[in-house]
Motif scaffolding. Structure first.
Motif, PDB file in Angstrom:
ATOM      1  N   VAL A  93       0.828  -1.191   0.000  1.00  0.00           N
ATOM      2  CA  VAL A  93       0.000   0.000   0.000  1.00  0.00           C
ATOM      3  C   VAL A  93       0.872   1.255   0.000  1.00  0.00           C
ATOM      4  O   VAL A  93       1.823   1.361   0.771  1.00  0.00           O
ATOM      5  CB  VAL A  93      -0.975  -0.018   1.199  1.00  0.00           C
ATOM      6  N   ILE A  94       0.554   2.167  -0.931  1.00  0.00           N
ATOM      7  CA  ILE A  94       1.280   3.440  -1.027  1.00  0.00           C
ATOM      8  C   ILE A  94       0.221   4.540  -1.046  1.00  0.00           C
ATOM      9  O   ILE A  94      -0.205   4.990  -2.106  1.00  0.00           O
ATOM     10  CB  ILE A  94       2.170   3.499  -2.294  1.00  0.00           C
ATOM     11  N   PRO A  95      -0.260   4.954   0.145  1.00  0.00           N
ATOM     12  CA  PRO A  95      -1.341   5.943   0.182  1.00  0.00           C
ATOM     13  C   PRO A  95      -0.874   7.310  -0.275  1.00  0.00           C
ATOM     14  O   PRO A  95       0.292   7.671  -0.098  1.00  0.00           O
ATOM     15  CB  PRO A  95      -1.748   5.963   1.659  1.00  0.00           C
ATOM     16  N   LYS A  96      -1.814   8.049  -0.848  1.00  0.00           N
ATOM     17  CA  LYS A  96      -1.525   9.402  -1.321  1.00  0.00           C
ATOM     18  C   LYS A  96      -2.203  10.423  -0.415  1.00  0.00           C
ATOM     19  O   LYS A  96      -3.364  10.277  -0.040  1.00  0.00           O
ATOM     20  CB  LYS A  96      -2.013   9.571  -2.757  1.00  0.00           C
ATOM     21  N   SER A  97      -1.454  11.461  -0.010  1.00  0.00           N
ATOM     22  CA  SER A  97      -2.066  12.613   0.635  1.00  0.00           C
ATOM     23  C   SER A  97      -1.250  13.848   0.291  1.00  0.00           C
ATOM     24  O   SER A  97      -0.026  13.756   0.146  1.00  0.00           O
ATOM     25  CB  SER A  97      -2.128  12.443   2.164  1.00  0.00           C
ATOM     26  N   VAL A  98      -1.912  14.989   0.175  1.00  0.00           N
ATOM     27  CA  VAL A  98      -1.191  16.246  -0.041  1.00  0.00           C
ATOM     28  C   VAL A  98      -0.925  16.941   1.292  1.00  0.00           C
ATOM     29  O   VAL A  98      -0.313  18.005   1.319  1.00  0.00           O
ATOM     30  CB  VAL A  98      -1.981  17.197  -0.977  1.00  0.00           C
ATOM     31  N   ARG A  99      -1.398  16.337   2.397  1.00  0.00           N
ATOM     32  CA  ARG A  99      -1.255  16.967   3.724  1.00  0.00           C
ATOM     33  C   ARG A  99      -0.193  16.251   4.547  1.00  0.00           C
ATOM     34  O   ARG A  99      -0.243  15.044   4.737  1.00  0.00           O
ATOM     35  CB  ARG A  99      -2.598  16.934   4.463  1.00  0.00           C
ATOM     36  N   SER A 100       0.761  17.025   5.077  1.00  0.00           N
ATOM     37  CA  SER A 100       1.873  16.406   5.806  1.00  0.00           C
ATOM     38  C   SER A 100       1.399  15.687   7.064  1.00  0.00           C
ATOM     39  O   SER A 100       1.962  14.652   7.436  1.00  0.00           O
ATOM     40  CB  SER A 100       2.934  17.455   6.160  1.00  0.00           C
ATOM     41  N   ASP A 101       0.361  16.220   7.750  1.00  0.00           N
ATOM     42  CA  ASP A 101      -0.118  15.539   8.957  1.00  0.00           C
ATOM     43  C   ASP A 101      -0.698  14.168   8.603  1.00  0.00           C
ATOM     44  O   ASP A 101      -0.501  13.181   9.332  1.00  0.00           O
ATOM     45  CB  ASP A 101      -1.151  16.400   9.699  1.00  0.00           C
ATOM     46  N   ARG A 102      -1.383  14.088   7.470  1.00  0.00           N
ATOM     47  CA  ARG A 102      -1.930  12.789   7.060  1.00  0.00           C
ATOM     48  C   ARG A 102      -0.827  11.854   6.582  1.00  0.00           C
ATOM     49  O   ARG A 102      -0.890  10.640   6.796  1.00  0.00           O
ATOM     50  CB  ARG A 102      -2.972  12.988   5.958  1.00  0.00           C
ATOM     51  N   MET A 103       0.191  12.400   5.913  1.00  0.00           N
ATOM     52  CA  MET A 103       1.320  11.543   5.504  1.00  0.00           C
ATOM     53  C   MET A 103       1.944  10.899   6.742  1.00  0.00           C
ATOM     54  O   MET A 103       2.227   9.696   6.761  1.00  0.00           O
ATOM     55  CB  MET A 103       2.373  12.360   4.762  1.00  0.00           C
ATOM     56  N   ALA A 104       2.152  11.704   7.795  1.00  0.00           N
ATOM     57  CA  ALA A 104       2.743  11.173   9.030  1.00  0.00           C
ATOM     58  C   ALA A 104       1.831  10.117   9.643  1.00  0.00           C
ATOM     59  O   ALA A 104       2.295   9.047  10.080  1.00  0.00           O
ATOM     60  CB  ALA A 104       2.982  12.323  10.019  1.00  0.00           C
TER      61      ALA A 104
END
Ligand SMILES: NC(=O)c1ccc[n+]([C@@H]2O[C@H](COP(=O)([O-])OP(=O)(O)OC[C@H]3O[C@@H](n4cnc5c(N)ncnc54)[C@H](OP(=O)(O)O)[C@@H]3O)[C@@H](O)[C@H]2O)c1
Length: 151
Positions: A93-104
């Protein structure tokens, strides 16, 4: 009658080419879990990878009652439960987010495990159908066949 994988075309690709694909990214999320397809890939030595692990938020995934309840029990978000569930199923799984808090948040899924009671609860969410389109639809096959990624 046996339940066939949705994408038996993988066998066609393997049988008619010299190199077996290492990874196959297909729509895989709680509402479309692809177990038969994963079994076929495992049997053929192909790693399954999730496309759209959060179903792009469709079906109100991020507020789903079952996923929310399981997450609350671990102090985790629905997104983290979904990622953990995929990882425990051996789905890349390689999720995508443009938000750093969600990436973390999306990286922070290795300090808990879903239990033997929780995994089957999520398994019950499978509808067996795509939330996007069906690769067996002749019109879609034609559309995809005519996509040009370069000149
Ligand atoms: N091979 C292909 O043809 C293909 C095509 C499309 C996509 N993909 C790949 O598939 C992966 C993801 O696909 P996708 O973006 O279509 O669908 P997805 O992963 O199911 O959903 C992504 C959505 O979830 C949101 N999100 C991410 N983390 C979140 C979190 N922790 N909490 C709440 N919302 C969260 C994102 O919003 P924000 O960004 O606003 O956080 C985005 O709107 C990517 O790695 C992408 O490269 C491959």
């Amino acid at each position: 009658m046996a339940a066939f994988p949705r994408w038996s075309g993988l066998v066609d690709v393997i049988e008619h080419n010299d190199i077996v694909p290492a990874v196959n990214q297909i729509e895989t999320h709680p509402y479309f879990q692809r177990r038969a397809d994963q079994d076929l890939m495992t049997e053929r030595g192909v790693q399954i990878e999730s496309w759209g692990p959060f179903a792009e938020g469709r079906n109100n995934l991020f507020t789903d009652a079952v996923l929310s309840e399981i997450g609350a029990g671990h102090g985790k978000s629905v997104a983290q439960v979904v990622l953990r569930w995929l990882i425990q199923r051996n789905v890349v799984v390689i999720p995508k987010s443009v938000r750093s808090d969600r990436m973390a948040q999306n990286f922070d899924v290795f300090d808990f495990s879903l239990t033997d009671d929780e995994m089957p609860r999520i398994a019950e969410m499978d509808t067996g159908a795509s939330l996007f389109f069906d690769h067996r639809d002749p019109a879609m096959v034609s559309t995809l066949s005519n996509v040009r990624t370069h000149d």
